[in-house]
Design a protein around this motif. Structure first.
Motif, PDB file in Angstrom:
ATOM      1  N   THR A   1       0.844  -1.192   0.000  1.00  0.00           N
ATOM      2  CA  THR A   1       0.000   0.000   0.000  1.00  0.00           C
ATOM      3  C   THR A   1       0.882   1.246   0.000  1.00  0.00           C
ATOM      4  N   LYS A   2       2.181   1.070   0.286  1.00  0.00           N
ATOM      5  CA  LYS A   2       3.105   2.201   0.385  1.00  0.00           C
ATOM      6  C   LYS A   2       4.230   2.179  -0.641  1.00  0.00           C
ATOM      7  N   GLU A   3       4.509   1.026  -1.198  1.00  0.00           N
ATOM      8  CA  GLU A   3       5.549   0.903  -2.222  1.00  0.00           C
ATOM      9  C   GLU A   3       5.206  -0.254  -3.145  1.00  0.00           C
TER      10      GLU A   3
ATOM     11  N   ARG B   1      -3.945   5.284 -19.128  1.00  0.00           N
ATOM     12  CA  ARG B   1      -4.677   6.534 -18.875  1.00  0.00           C
ATOM     13  C   ARG B   1      -4.605   6.921 -17.400  1.00  0.00           C
ATOM     14  N   GLY B   2      -4.704   5.937 -16.511  1.00  0.00           N
ATOM     15  CA  GLY B   2      -4.641   6.208 -15.080  1.00  0.00           C
ATOM     16  C   GLY B   2      -3.260   6.614 -14.614  1.00  0.00           C
ATOM     17  N   ALA B   3      -2.240   6.132 -15.300  1.00  0.00           N
ATOM     18  CA  ALA B   3      -0.857   6.427 -14.913  1.00  0.00           C
ATOM     19  C   ALA B   3      -0.365   7.711 -15.574  1.00  0.00           C
ATOM     20  N   ASP B   4      -0.354   7.709 -16.894  1.00  0.00           N
ATOM     21  CA  ASP B   4       0.156   8.867 -17.639  1.00  0.00           C
ATOM     22  C   ASP B   4      -0.363   8.782 -19.072  1.00  0.00           C
ATOM     23  N   PRO B   5      -1.456   9.491 -19.373  1.00  0.00           N
ATOM     24  CA  PRO B   5      -2.072   9.407 -20.698  1.00  0.00           C
ATOM     25  C   PRO B   5      -1.136   9.751 -21.852  1.00  0.00           C
ATOM     26  N   SER B   6      -0.035  10.450 -21.581  1.00  0.00           N
ATOM     27  CA  SER B   6       0.891  10.797 -22.663  1.00  0.00           C
ATOM     28  C   SER B   6       1.554   9.546 -23.257  1.00  0.00           C
ATOM     29  N   PHE B   7       1.444   8.410 -22.558  1.00  0.00           N
ATOM     30  CA  PHE B   7       2.031   7.168 -23.069  1.00  0.00           C
ATOM     31  C   PHE B   7       1.047   6.329 -23.894  1.00  0.00           C
ATOM     32  N   LEU B   8      -0.203   6.783 -24.023  1.00  0.00           N
ATOM     33  CA  LEU B   8      -1.178   6.036 -24.837  1.00  0.00           C
ATOM     34  C   LEU B   8      -0.657   5.888 -26.258  1.00  0.00           C
ATOM     35  N   GLY B   9      -0.727   4.697 -26.782  1.00  0.00           N
ATOM     36  CA  GLY B   9      -0.262   4.420 -28.137  1.00  0.00           C
ATOM     37  C   GLY B   9       1.240   4.247 -28.251  1.00  0.00           C
ATOM     38  N   LYS B  10       1.959   4.445 -27.154  1.00  0.00           N
ATOM     39  CA  LYS B  10       3.420   4.333 -27.180  1.00  0.00           C
ATOM     40  C   LYS B  10       3.932   3.087 -26.469  1.00  0.00           C
ATOM     41  N   LEU B  11       3.118   2.511 -25.597  1.00  0.00           N
ATOM     42  CA  LEU B  11       3.536   1.333 -24.836  1.00  0.00           C
ATOM     43  C   LEU B  11       2.626   0.161 -25.158  1.00  0.00           C
TER      44      LEU B  11
ATOM     45  N   GLU C   1       6.489  -3.015 -19.445  1.00  0.00           N
ATOM     46  CA  GLU C   1       6.647  -1.557 -19.452  1.00  0.00           C
ATOM     47  C   GLU C   1       5.383  -0.853 -18.962  1.00  0.00           C
ATOM     48  N   VAL C   2       4.225  -1.399 -19.258  1.00  0.00           N
ATOM     49  CA  VAL C   2       2.975  -0.795 -18.789  1.00  0.00           C
ATOM     50  C   VAL C   2       2.846  -0.965 -17.275  1.00  0.00           C
ATOM     51  N   LEU C   3       3.125  -2.168 -16.772  1.00  0.00           N
ATOM     52  CA  LEU C   3       3.031  -2.395 -15.330  1.00  0.00           C
ATOM     53  C   LEU C   3       4.036  -1.550 -14.563  1.00  0.00           C
ATOM     54  N   GLU C   4       5.233  -1.415 -15.099  1.00  0.00           N
ATOM     55  CA  GLU C   4       6.265  -0.623 -14.426  1.00  0.00           C
ATOM     56  C   GLU C   4       5.913   0.862 -14.433  1.00  0.00           C
ATOM     57  N   LEU C   5       5.323   1.364 -15.518  1.00  0.00           N
ATOM     58  CA  LEU C   5       4.851   2.744 -15.559  1.00  0.00           C
ATOM     59  C   LEU C   5       3.760   2.934 -14.506  1.00  0.00           C
ATOM     60  N   ASP C   6       2.815   2.022 -14.447  1.00  0.00           N
ATOM     61  CA  ASP C   6       1.721   2.114 -13.491  1.00  0.00           C
ATOM     62  C   ASP C   6       2.253   2.141 -12.056  1.00  0.00           C
ATOM     63  N   ASP C   7       3.176   1.241 -11.730  1.00  0.00           N
ATOM     64  CA  ASP C   7       3.761   1.215 -10.381  1.00  0.00           C
ATOM     65  C   ASP C   7       4.432   2.542 -10.056  1.00  0.00           C
ATOM     66  N   LYS C   8       5.252   3.009 -10.973  1.00  0.00           N
ATOM     67  CA  LYS C   8       6.021   4.238 -10.740  1.00  0.00           C
ATOM     68  C   LYS C   8       5.104   5.430 -10.504  1.00  0.00           C
ATOM     69  N   VAL C   9       4.160   5.627 -11.403  1.00  0.00           N
ATOM     70  CA  VAL C   9       3.291   6.799 -11.321  1.00  0.00           C
ATOM     71  C   VAL C   9       2.335   6.694 -10.133  1.00  0.00           C
ATOM     72  N   THR C  10       1.797   5.516  -9.886  1.00  0.00           N
ATOM     73  CA  THR C  10       0.874   5.334  -8.765  1.00  0.00           C
ATOM     74  C   THR C  10       1.536   5.718  -7.447  1.00  0.00           C
TER      75      THR C  10
ATOM     76  N   LYS D   1       2.243   9.465  -7.105  1.00  0.00           N
ATOM     77  CA  LYS D   1       1.011  10.171  -6.739  1.00  0.00           C
ATOM     78  C   LYS D   1       0.725   9.990  -5.252  1.00  0.00           C
ATOM     79  N   LYS D   2       0.889   8.764  -4.742  1.00  0.00           N
ATOM     80  CA  LYS D   2       0.634   8.509  -3.325  1.00  0.00           C
ATOM     81  C   LYS D   2       1.575   9.321  -2.443  1.00  0.00           C
ATOM     82  N   LYS D   3       2.837   9.429  -2.846  1.00  0.00           N
ATOM     83  CA  LYS D   3       3.794  10.215  -2.057  1.00  0.00           C
ATOM     84  C   LYS D   3       3.393  11.688  -2.046  1.00  0.00           C
ATOM     85  N   ARG D   4       2.991  12.205  -3.225  1.00  0.00           N
ATOM     86  CA  ARG D   4       2.574  13.615  -3.294  1.00  0.00           C
ATOM     87  C   ARG D   4       1.331  13.852  -2.436  1.00  0.00           C
ATOM     88  N   GLN D   5       0.388  12.913  -2.471  1.00  0.00           N
ATOM     89  CA  GLN D   5      -0.841  13.055  -1.695  1.00  0.00           C
ATOM     90  C   GLN D   5      -0.555  13.026  -0.201  1.00  0.00           C
ATOM     91  N   SER D   6       0.376  12.184   0.232  1.00  0.00           N
ATOM     92  CA  SER D   6       0.681  12.115   1.656  1.00  0.00           C
ATOM     93  C   SER D   6       1.387  13.376   2.130  1.00  0.00           C
TER      94      SER D   6
END
Length: 156
Positions: free
Chosen positions: A10-12, A120-130, A135-144, A147-152
């Protein structure tokens, strides 16, 4: 049952699927998810998911058997040895080919909507590029987790 050392997913994020452990891709991530599942800290992740089952299918093992071994609080190295000793025997060449093939695997055509939803949930600028699963799962993990760190920080 031993208390299992686990990441709090839930944290990393779990380790990336491309991380190789004992030559296997997917394994480190699957270990992290199994440990978190056992510890009650799996968050939005799922153990014994379709990606985990790619590894389990390759080795000819069951997720429940894998989880039972992880529950002994086995180290990564002990889990690698267990994996080698159970299921279908695999040569170094077969493991290397598995790692190469899974690293290049693309989303199945019938799952493109799900892939695009993740992007789209991670970074819509990557639509059509990945299109690669890793690579999609790693983008999702990184961005998610960014976002959680910024929110906290904002909520303090």
């Amino acid at each position: 049952m031993a208390k299992v050392r686990a990441k709090d997913l839930t944290k990393e994020p779990p380790r990336p699927p491309s991380h190789r452990l004992g030559g296997f891709t997917i394994l480190a991530r699957t270990i992290d998810k199994a440990r978190a599942h056992l510890a009650g800290s799996i968050g939005d992740y799922h153990f014994d998911c379709p990606l985990d089952n790619v590894l389990f299918g390759f080795k000819g093992i069951k997720g429940e058997d894998f989880k039972a071994w992880v529950a002994t609080d086995a180290t990564d190295e002990e889990i690698v040895k267990w994996l080698h000793d159970h299921g279908s025997a695999k040569s170094e060449a077969e493991i290397k080919k598995f790692a190469e093939d899974t690293s290049k695997a693309e989303w199945p055509a019938d799952k493109h909507d799900y892939r695009d939803e993740i992007i789209r949930g991670a970074d819509p600028s990557f639509l059509g590029k990945l299109n690669g699963i890793f690579e999609v799962l790693e983008l999702d993990d990184k961005v998610t987790f960014q976002k959680k760190k910024r929110q906290s920080v904002v909520s303090r």
